[in-house]
Design an enzyme around this catalytic site. Structure first.
Site, PDB file in Angstrom:
ATOM      1  N   GLY A 100       0.841  -1.206   0.000  1.00  0.00           N
ATOM      2  CA  GLY A 100       0.000   0.000   0.000  1.00  0.00           C
ATOM      3  C   GLY A 100       0.867   1.244   0.000  1.00  0.00           C
ATOM      4  CG  ASP A 140      10.493   8.067   7.631  1.00  0.00           C
ATOM      5  OD1 ASP A 140      10.082   7.720   6.501  1.00  0.00           O
ATOM      6  OD2 ASP A 140      11.612   8.563   7.823  1.00  0.00           O
ATOM      7  N   GLY A 141       7.103   7.340   6.370  1.00  0.00           N
ATOM      8  CA  GLY A 141       6.219   8.047   5.440  1.00  0.00           C
ATOM      9  C   GLY A 141       6.902   9.173   4.690  1.00  0.00           C
ATOM     10  NE  ARG A 185       1.079   1.299  -6.870  1.00  0.00           N
ATOM     11  CZ  ARG A 185       2.238   1.937  -6.805  1.00  0.00           C
ATOM     12  NH1 ARG A 185       3.361   1.266  -7.001  1.00  0.00           N
ATOM     13  NH2 ARG A 185       2.292   3.210  -6.514  1.00  0.00           N
ATOM     14  CG  ASP A 218       5.415  -3.560  -5.151  1.00  0.00           C
ATOM     15  OD1 ASP A 218       5.893  -4.680  -5.391  1.00  0.00           O
ATOM     16  OD2 ASP A 218       6.060  -2.643  -4.623  1.00  0.00           O
ATOM     17  CG  ASN A 219       7.864  -1.073  -7.668  1.00  0.00           C
ATOM     18  OD1 ASN A 219       7.047  -0.415  -7.025  1.00  0.00           O
ATOM     19  ND2 ASN A 219       9.038  -1.420  -7.171  1.00  0.00           N
ATOM     20  CE  LYS A 226       8.210   7.411  -4.501  1.00  0.00           C
ATOM     21  NZ  LYS A 226       8.622   6.778  -5.763  1.00  0.00           N
ATOM     22  N   GLY A 278       2.635   3.661   1.453  1.00  0.00           N
ATOM     23  CA  GLY A 278       3.174   3.896   2.793  1.00  0.00           C
ATOM     24  C   GLY A 278       3.685   5.308   2.986  1.00  0.00           C
ATOM     25  NE  ARG A 288       4.275   7.854  -8.574  1.00  0.00           N
ATOM     26  CZ  ARG A 288       4.824   6.782  -8.004  1.00  0.00           C
ATOM     27  NH1 ARG A 288       6.038   6.387  -8.322  1.00  0.00           N
ATOM     28  NH2 ARG A 288       4.163   6.120  -7.080  1.00  0.00           N
TER      29      ARG A 288
HETATM   30  P1  AMP Z   1       9.047   1.231  -3.203  1.00  0.00           P
HETATM   31  O1  AMP Z   1      10.342   0.599  -2.902  1.00  0.00           O
HETATM   32  O2  AMP Z   1       9.106   2.732  -3.290  1.00  0.00           O
HETATM   33  O3  AMP Z   1       8.336   0.635  -4.374  1.00  0.00           O
HETATM   34  O4  AMP Z   1       8.140   0.958  -1.933  1.00  0.00           O
HETATM   35  C1  AMP Z   1       7.733  -0.314  -1.515  1.00  0.00           C
HETATM   36  C2  AMP Z   1       6.761  -0.163  -0.386  1.00  0.00           C
HETATM   37  O5  AMP Z   1       7.393   0.443   0.745  1.00  0.00           O
HETATM   38  C3  AMP Z   1       5.550   0.711  -0.688  1.00  0.00           C
HETATM   39  O6  AMP Z   1       4.468   0.174   0.011  1.00  0.00           O
HETATM   40  C4  AMP Z   1       5.947   2.037  -0.113  1.00  0.00           C
HETATM   41  O7  AMP Z   1       4.839   2.846   0.184  1.00  0.00           O
HETATM   42  C5  AMP Z   1       6.695   1.622   1.135  1.00  0.00           C
HETATM   43  N1  AMP Z   1       7.654   2.628   1.597  1.00  0.00           N
HETATM   44  C6  AMP Z   1       8.812   2.974   1.005  1.00  0.00           C
HETATM   45  N2  AMP Z   1       9.437   3.918   1.722  1.00  0.00           N
HETATM   46  C7  AMP Z   1       8.666   4.192   2.793  1.00  0.00           C
HETATM   47  C8  AMP Z   1       8.779   5.080   3.906  1.00  0.00           C
HETATM   48  N3  AMP Z   1       9.814   5.880   4.069  1.00  0.00           N
HETATM   49  N4  AMP Z   1       7.770   5.072   4.810  1.00  0.00           N
HETATM   50  C9  AMP Z   1       6.725   4.259   4.656  1.00  0.00           C
HETATM   51  N5  AMP Z   1       6.571   3.402   3.653  1.00  0.00           N
HETATM   52  C10 AMP Z   1       7.527   3.362   2.720  1.00  0.00           C
HETATM   53 MG    MG Z   2       6.753   0.867  -5.323  1.00  0.00          MG
END
Ligand code: AMP
Ligand code: MG
Length: 505
Positions: free
Chosen positions: A87, A122-123, A180, A251-252, A110, A89, A173
């Site tokens: 989801g 940490d979002g 996805r 997911d990507n 983002k 995050g 973005r």
């Molecule tokens: P990504 O590697 O950007 O495709 O992210 C994979 C998953 O990790 C997704 O669910 C993102 O929302 C979550 N995510 C990546 N970085 C963070 C972060 N700093 N805080 C919370 N969720 C994250």
């Molecule tokens: Mg991703």
């Protein structure tokens, strides 16, 4: 007069059942600051660029644009082969902007704070990785590769703690949707068949509306075929450009066929099919040579999720899906070959072309030649001199005549490249095409400019130190990749060999 900012936000995704998302406001930040704003993109979306570039709060999430209804989307994903609940995050979808031409685009922030899907994160996002996504996604767009785009990056004015303290940033973005393969993985595990139907119908509405025809017998199978076809065309373009995504988890992978989620991605310098840039990809699962196969793997996970919609008997559904995956391969190979033929200036098709292409790639690999530059410089061996008074030997524009060429290509003193050139020139002659047109065809299919790893790093380091000029210049240069620009097309220095990219989360 009250300035109008041009927002025209709709919320069809939020009309799906609750399982698909959570309402989630972006975090408030006190002192946001605009770092980069994409004026041309803003205008194409019908937004008032002049007003909005002075409104960093909107792109930090502190100030919601008119009509916004922020949500975080739910999805899962097979990460390096293993199922995980994910989801958004660290992202919120503000809504779907209807552009003046009627097209619908997701506007997503983002790095805008915690969401119900943040798990241990940490979002937040740091400046350099968000700028990296901005640079590479825009470069992809100008290269003609389907991609999400970047509207803005703002500094939040707050710290982000990683290995060291970094500046927090938010990227805006723009995507034709954020559905996805992982969204289907999620619904197939946690939703009902009704939810699955709704997601498939919604995806068809967003991307393949011509399938909304009651006469179609199996529109979900056709939907799968369309998604697979888009992926086949996309991955062929990646391979032809030497782009390595780095983390092709389900997911990507976007249903739209746009490249999405620029994490540890990079363009290959020296041609080597085993190239992996991502520091987390220790097994080479997402190496350059594996990308077509990994897309097929992801599609099989999409098919698995869709099985209940494909046929009432599972065995039959599996068979139908299998046929579609083999069509994916046909489509991929067809697109890749067509692209490769154009890269070497061939307008006609001959059985021996496959050998000619693979011999060239073998030479690139053997001599560790720069992928982009070699293809780009190939057209300098044209037009072939047709003067009958010249001896056979001097008709060949040999490497010595083009004195800078060996240096540019880093060519060794071996004759095999010259032999290949001769073979290729003979093939070119057979097609009776005006050679000036052939040169133009080659230049249109072989970029002079790609975002070189070292240049991107330099731009990011300068930006982190408050100097945005390096990045601005780089972005400007990358916006005309097929025009000649010597400086940026030079082979990479040895420093960028062994280059590693990090997720930057
Ligand atoms: P990504 O590697 O950007 O495709 O992210 C994979 C998953 O990790 C997704 O669910 C993102 O929302 C979550 N995510 C990546 N970085 C963070 C972060 N700093 N805080 C919370 N969720 C994250
Ligand atoms: Mg991703």
């Amino acid at each position: 007069m009250i300035p109008t900012t041009g927002w025209n936000l709709k919320h069809t995704y939020a009309e799906l059942p609750e399982i698909f998302y959570r309402n989630q406001k972006p975090a408030y930040v006190e002192n946001p600051q605009m770092v980069v704003f994409n004026q041309g993109l803003a205008e194409s979306l019908g937004l008032n660029a002049e007003e909005l570039k002075k409104a960093p709060g909107i792109f930090a999430g502190s100030q919601l644009p008119h009509g916004a209804k922020p949500i975080s989307q739910a999805y899962a994903g097979y990460q390096f082969g293993h199922f995980a609940m994910l989801g958004d995050g660290r992202a919120v979808l503000l809504g779907e902007q209807i552009a003046p031409d009627g097209r619908r685009f997701d506007i997503q922030l983002k790095g805008s704070g915690l969401t119900p899907f943040s798990r241990n994160g940490d979002g937040l996002a740091a400046l350099a990785p968000m700028l990296r996504e901005y640079i590479i996604s825009e470069a992809m767009f100008y290269l003609g590769i389907p991609t999400t785009r970047s509207l803005a990056v703002v500094l939040t004015g707050e710290d982000v703690i990683r290995e060291r303290v970094l500046s927090g940033a938010v990227l805006t973005r723009i995507a034709s949707s954020h559905i996805r393969v992982g969204t289907f993985n999620y619904i197939s595990v946690f939703g009902t068949k009704v939810d699955l139907c709704k997601l498939a119908d919604y995806s068809i509405m967003r991307h393949f509306s011509w399938l909304e025809n009651p006469d179609y017998e199996n529109k979900y199978l056709m939907f799968f075929r369309e998604v697979a076809g888009q992926q086949a065309r996309l991955i062929a373009k990646w391979q032809l450009a030497g782009f390595i995504h780095g983390v092709m988890n389900t997911d990507n992978m976007a249903i739209s066929g746009e490249t999405i989620d620029y994490g540890p991605c990079a363009f290959m310098d020296r041609y080597d099919p085993d190239t992996v840039f991502s520091s987390i990809d220790t097994s080479g699962r997402y190496a350059y040579k594996n990308q077509p196969l990994m897309a097929a793997w992801n599609l099989s996970k999409l098919a698995e999720a869709l099985l209940p919609l494909l046929h009432k008997e599972q065995e039959m559904a599996i068979e139908l899906a299998g046929e579609e995956i083999s069509k994916y391969w046909d489509c991929y190979h067809e697109n890749w070959f067509a692209g490769m033929r154009a890269k070497i200036g061939l307008v006609s098709e001959k059985a021996e072309d496959a050998v000619l292409i693979s011999e060239l790639l073998d030479l690139l690999k053997q001599h560790k030649l720069d992928y982009t530059n070699t293809f780009r410089l190939l057209s300098t061996f044209l037009p072939i001199d047709e003067n009958p008074n010249l001896s056979e030997k001097s008709k060949l524009p040999g490497l010595s005549e083009l004195s800078r060429l060996p240096e540019l290509l880093g060519l060794p003193e071996t004759p095999d490249f010259a032999l290949w050139i001769k073979k290729w020139q003979n093939r070119i002659k057979l097609q009776n095409q005006n050679q000036q047109d052939t040169i133009e065809l080659m230049q249109k299919h072989n970029p002079a400019l790609i975002p070189r790893n070292q240049q991107v790093e330099e731009a990011l380091t300068a930006a982190e130190n408050g100097d945005l000029t390096v990045m601005t210049n780089l972005l400007e240069t990358l916006s005309t990749p097929y025009e000649k620009a010597e400086l940026y097309s030079l082979p990479p220095e040895s420093k960028s060999c062994g280059y590693k990219t990090f997720c930057g989360t």
